[in-house]
Write a protein that holds these residues in place. Structure first.
Motif, PDB file in Angstrom:
ATOM      1  N   PHE A 173      46.985  28.959  40.802  1.00  0.00           N
ATOM      2  CA  PHE A 173      45.948  28.256  40.047  1.00  0.00           C
ATOM      3  C   PHE A 173      46.329  26.822  39.700  1.00  0.00           C
ATOM      4  O   PHE A 173      45.477  26.056  39.229  1.00  0.00           O
ATOM      5  CB  PHE A 173      45.611  29.025  38.769  1.00  0.00           C
ATOM      6  CG  PHE A 173      44.884  30.324  39.023  1.00  0.00           C
ATOM      7  CD1 PHE A 173      43.710  30.343  39.757  1.00  0.00           C
ATOM      8  CD2 PHE A 173      45.385  31.523  38.546  1.00  0.00           C
ATOM      9  CE1 PHE A 173      43.045  31.530  40.002  1.00  0.00           C
ATOM     10  CE2 PHE A 173      44.726  32.717  38.777  1.00  0.00           C
ATOM     11  CZ  PHE A 173      43.553  32.729  39.515  1.00  0.00           C
ATOM     12  N   ARG A 180      41.099  28.091  38.530  1.00  0.00           N
ATOM     13  CA  ARG A 180      39.910  28.888  38.229  1.00  0.00           C
ATOM     14  C   ARG A 180      39.207  28.221  37.050  1.00  0.00           C
ATOM     15  O   ARG A 180      39.683  28.261  35.916  1.00  0.00           O
ATOM     16  CB  ARG A 180      40.333  30.315  37.865  1.00  0.00           C
ATOM     17  CG  ARG A 180      39.160  31.164  37.364  1.00  0.00           C
ATOM     18  CD  ARG A 180      38.522  31.968  38.458  1.00  0.00           C
ATOM     19  NE  ARG A 180      37.288  32.596  38.006  1.00  0.00           N
ATOM     20  CZ  ARG A 180      37.217  33.666  37.208  1.00  0.00           C
ATOM     21  NH1 ARG A 180      38.319  34.216  36.753  1.00  0.00           N
ATOM     22  NH2 ARG A 180      36.049  34.176  36.880  1.00  0.00           N
ATOM     23  N   GLY A 188      41.293  35.864  39.061  1.00  0.00           N
ATOM     24  CA  GLY A 188      40.384  35.307  40.046  1.00  0.00           C
ATOM     25  C   GLY A 188      39.054  36.041  40.011  1.00  0.00           C
ATOM     26  O   GLY A 188      38.864  37.002  39.256  1.00  0.00           O
ATOM     27  N   GLU A 189      38.137  35.595  40.848  1.00  0.00           N
ATOM     28  CA  GLU A 189      36.804  36.212  40.855  1.00  0.00           C
ATOM     29  C   GLU A 189      36.842  37.643  41.378  1.00  0.00           C
ATOM     30  O   GLU A 189      35.886  38.395  41.159  1.00  0.00           O
ATOM     31  CB  GLU A 189      35.839  35.362  41.674  1.00  0.00           C
ATOM     32  CG  GLU A 189      35.528  34.026  41.008  1.00  0.00           C
ATOM     33  CD  GLU A 189      34.439  33.249  41.718  1.00  0.00           C
ATOM     34  OE1 GLU A 189      33.855  33.796  42.672  1.00  0.00           O
ATOM     35  OE2 GLU A 189      34.173  32.101  41.319  1.00  0.00           O
ATOM     36  N   SER A 230      44.226  30.932  32.895  1.00  0.00           N
ATOM     37  CA  SER A 230      42.834  30.665  33.264  1.00  0.00           C
ATOM     38  C   SER A 230      42.149  32.011  33.488  1.00  0.00           C
ATOM     39  O   SER A 230      42.575  32.793  34.340  1.00  0.00           O
ATOM     40  CB  SER A 230      42.755  29.815  34.539  1.00  0.00           C
ATOM     41  OG  SER A 230      43.370  28.561  34.340  1.00  0.00           O
ATOM     42  N   HIS A 231      41.077  32.273  32.739  1.00  0.00           N
ATOM     43  CA  HIS A 231      40.422  33.583  32.808  1.00  0.00           C
ATOM     44  C   HIS A 231      39.120  33.530  32.035  1.00  0.00           C
ATOM     45  O   HIS A 231      38.934  32.686  31.157  1.00  0.00           O
ATOM     46  CB  HIS A 231      41.325  34.659  32.201  1.00  0.00           C
ATOM     47  CG  HIS A 231      41.694  34.381  30.775  1.00  0.00           C
ATOM     48  ND1 HIS A 231      41.100  35.007  29.709  1.00  0.00           N
ATOM     49  CD2 HIS A 231      42.588  33.502  30.242  1.00  0.00           C
ATOM     50  CE1 HIS A 231      41.605  34.535  28.579  1.00  0.00           C
ATOM     51  NE2 HIS A 231      42.511  33.618  28.878  1.00  0.00           N
ATOM     52  N   LEU A 258      38.036  29.201  30.712  1.00  0.00           N
ATOM     53  CA  LEU A 258      37.546  28.502  31.899  1.00  0.00           C
ATOM     54  C   LEU A 258      37.115  27.110  31.456  1.00  0.00           C
ATOM     55  O   LEU A 258      36.280  26.976  30.559  1.00  0.00           O
ATOM     56  CB  LEU A 258      36.378  29.260  32.536  1.00  0.00           C
ATOM     57  CG  LEU A 258      36.691  30.687  33.003  1.00  0.00           C
ATOM     58  CD1 LEU A 258      35.421  31.379  33.502  1.00  0.00           C
ATOM     59  CD2 LEU A 258      37.757  30.698  34.085  1.00  0.00           C
TER      60      LEU A 258
END
Length: 765
Positions: A343, A348, A415-416, A453-454, A473
């Motif tokens: 990341f 993200r 991640g997505e 990051s989430h 995010l």
């Protein structure tokens, strides 16, 4: 209210039922129908950036969209605790929408984060309705000031992705109004969004799109909503039933056969023609409103300015969770810094699904850090998000680089594939390979900073790094915001908008999320988020409202006063530390000894203040009386309970710096006594006690005043409905006598209330 007369547009009454039906459904995926000279308008996804599809819309609305500024999604924006910033972002989204000829942006999303596993939590602000309501109101005001409509969503109780188009959210009356509707209520009353979007799910067995109590009784009649109700895309199962309930616009287009069925329902009496005409009229009003907005000076989408605004928001959204031994900020004199993690290269910065924005530009943290690291910058990918590559080799290379550097910045997150619209998460864990990497890197270099990051809450107990930045995010400008924060050019000031628990089993909805067989029971009731953890005195990893700073703030001189409008809270905050900074002052209120179940404390106000080193500022916050109220199921409305209120001011829900108590007069309630009222309830009021007189003594003699058979007879009698005394008295007190006693108690209560209102100059209702 109608605005059609202000234009050359038709009125609903001038249209046939067929044309009225056409207006109440979409023309295609994103636009409304045109009829009778009324033009079509476009609605698009949002709210953290415009998602207008390029070219013709595909069947699911999932193809590419035009470039637009990607601001921090709600999970990030909420961490700023800054309504003024939210309003500016709403205005920027509105300017880009107007420039793109978009009339309505679908947002904001203000549903509560009931469970941290909710797959769409990144689109929602908070676990707290006050914070969500204040931020949502600001965003709505910002976008609508640009002549572009907001669409407040998803109304209501849309708190999971599992079976989201059918599941029934089964919620008791108090919890529904006090928690899950409260943010919507605030935004409707204070912001008047042009549209409200109904949710997919059912509420207590009735689809939101067919729920007349929700869409008409509550939204319009009680809250005074003046705009249009639009369906979530594909949420309408029965269009005729939805129109009857108060839903105005079905999206996307269900086809002409559906329009014909609506017209036929009017013809055969199944649907009240007034209901269809009212909905068609609201569509006309919306089109007229947006047309008026386009008459303003042309919108200028200044993308450079919007990127700068996105950076400002990202900087304020970063939360410093931990900073042992003041590891942060990193030194400008570091000879080498190892940057590790996928990341770092590919941040993200937004969620997956319908709100995904095609960003105008995206900053990578690794690139931005190059201008801050004075010495050598080392990099290792460390892991992948798609399972490709050799995990051991990636980890080994990262650990080697960590060991060569003065300090390490380790980027971790989801991640997505781990979280997105469309599915709920199974756990709160970081991926196993990332946790293994973190353990090895910290062992190789204790001077490690973790950057997260989430979109949803994480279990952070396994992370042993001395410093942790929670970024949520951050939108397209997150890279520079992270770099500036790491090196102290920006002092972190973000605050958590949701609790980070120690473990999943501690969370409020653990035993009832996501439900089964088409139903999910909201068994935790009013104890959502921090309310639950505080009520059960549970340890948490990081509490609601938490966020550290590179400086230190002192709170002092708390003064709380009351008025008819609520509470006024005054205090002084001083920056005692070595950095300029922003502090978020939070006001919580509790009622010890309340007659109803309550959380120990609830957020009722907050303010942010920017202070230079050594500077002080007096802060004055108002807690509205309405925000002190709980939902009383006896009167089906909000009621302020009289008593002593505890006012706590602090830097988080568990970092209380100052406390005061103040007396608050309660609302006068008119709850008639009935035969089902208990003796205790009557005796608790002067009128009831007077009416009862010496009845208990006549029935039970000397035993009424003491103990009998080892029981407190007074307590035993207190729980007996007054109507049952006819049975207990052996016929000495017939039912007619008891009914007369109840009437006397009600008459005395009415007389006392009338006298009290007259003496205070208030008319009795």
């Amino acid at each position: 209210m109608t605005r059609a007369a202000e234009t050359d547009f038709p009125t609903a009454d001038s249209l046939s039922a067929t044309d009225q039906a056409r207006l109440t459904s979409g023309r295609d995926f994103w636009t409304t129908e045109s009829a009778g000279g009324l033009p079509s308008i476009m609605l698009t996804d949002g709210p953290h950036g415009l998602r207008k599809q390029e070219g013709a819309a595909d069947h699911l609305g999932l193809s590419g969209s035009v470039p637009a500024t990607c601001f921090p999604p709600a999970v990030g924006l909420a961490q700023t605790w800054n309504p003024a910033l939210a309003e500016r972002i709403g205005a920027a989204v509105g300017a880009e929408a107007r420039a793109a000829e978009v009339s309505v942006v679908l947002g904001p999303g203000v549903n509560l984060k009931r469970s941290p596993l909710g797959g769409r939590n990144f689109e929602y602000f908070s676990e707290d309705p006050y914070l969500a309501g204040v931020l949502g109101t600001a965003w709505v005001r910002g976008i609508q000031a640009q002549g572009v409509g907001a669409s407040l969503k998803h109304f209501a109780a849309n708190n999971q992705e599992t079976d989201r188009m059918r599941v029934s959210s089964d919620i008791d009356e108090r919890t529904l109004h006090e928690l899950y509707l409260r943010a919507f209520r605030r935004i409707v009353r204070d912001g008047q969004p042009w549209t409200v979007m109904c949710a997919y799910n059912k509420i207590n067995g009735v689809y939101a799109a067919q729920n007349r109590e929700l869409l008409t009784t509550i939204l319009r009649e009680e809250w005074g909503f003046e705009g249009l109700v639009v369906s979530d895309w594909g949420a309408v199962a029965d269009r005729v039933a939805s129109l009857a309930a108060g839903l105005d616009l079905t999206m996307p287009s269900p086809g002409t056969a559906s329009d014909d069925a609506v017209a036929a329902a009017v013809a055969d009496g199944t649907l009240d023609p007034a209901a269809l005409a009212a909905s068609a009229g609201r569509v006309i009003d919306l089109v007229a409103r947006t047309a008026a907005g386009r008459q303003n000076p042309p919108a200028i989408a200044d993308l450079d300015a919007h990127h700068a605004l996105a950076r400002e928001a990202a900087e304020q959204a970063i939360v410093l969770l931990r900073n042992d031994d003041d590891l942060l900020p990193l030194s400008d004199e570091s000879e080498s810094v190892a940057v590790i993690g996928y990341f770092a290269e590919d941040l993200r910065y937004q969620g997956g699904g319908s709100s995904h924005v095609n960003a105008t530009r995206v900053e990578a943290p690794l690139d931005e850090l190059c201008s801050f690291v004075p010495g050598e910058l080392l990099f290792a990918q460390g892991y992948t998000v798609d399972g490709s590559g050799d995990a051991e080799e990636l980890r080994s290379s990262a650990v080697f680089q960590a060991g060569q550097a003065d300090s390490v910045v380790l980027f971790l997150g989801l991640g997505e594939r781990q979280e997105s619209e469309g599915f709920d998460r199974a756990d709160l864990e970081l991926p196993a390979d990332q946790l293994a990497l973190a353990e090895a890197v910290v062992a190789a270099n204790p001077n490690t900073v973790v950057v997260l990051s989430h979109g949803g809450a994480l279990r952070l107990a396994p992370l042993t790094a001395p410093a942790v930045l929670d970024c949520g995010l951050l939108g397209q400008a997150g890279g520079s915001a992270i770099a500036a924060t790491l090196f102290g050019k920006v002092n972190p000031s973000g605050r958590l908008a949701e609790t980070l628990p120690v473990r999943l089993a501690d969370t409020p909805a653990y035993l009832s999320f996501p439900g089964e067989h088409g139903h999910v029971v909201y068994g935790e009731g009013i104890h959502v988020g921090y309310r639950w953890y505080d009520a059960r005195d549970l340890d948490v990893e990081f509490p609601f409202g938490h966020g550290l700073s590179y400086t230190e703030f002192e709170y002092r001189d708390l003064v709380v006063t009351t008025s008819d409008d609520g509470l006024t809270v005054e205090l002084t905050v001083t920056n005692l530390g070595p950095y300029d900074g922003r502090e978020v002052v939070q006001v919580y209120v509790g009622v010890d000894g309340s007659a109803v179940a309550r959380a120990p404390r609830e957020l009722k106000g907050f303010a942010s203040v920017d202070l230079g080193v050594g500077r002080s500022q007096q802060i004055c916050l108002t807690v509205a009386r309405d925000d002190l109220a709980y939902w009383d199921t006896r009167v089906h409305g909000f009621v302020v309970e009289g008593g002593t209120y505890r006012v706590e001011v602090g830097a988080s829900s568990r970092d209380i710096r100052l406390t005061d108590t103040v007396g608050v007069d309660g609302d006068e309630l008119s709850i008639p006594f009935t035969l089902d009222s208990t003796i205790g309830e009557l005796m608790a009021t002067p009128a009831g006690a007077q009416a009862l007189g010496d009845l208990a003594g006549q029935m039970f003699g000397d035993a009424a005043g003491g103990d009998a058979l080892g029981v407190d007879l007074g307590a035993l009698l207190g729980s007996i409905p007054i109507g049952r005394l006819a049975d207990f008295s052996g016929g000495a007190f017939p039912r007619a006598v008891i009914e007369q006693l109840v009437d006397q108690a009600n008459s005395a209560t009415d007389s006392r209330r009338t006298a009290s209102d007259s003496s205070s100059g208030v008319s009795a209702e």
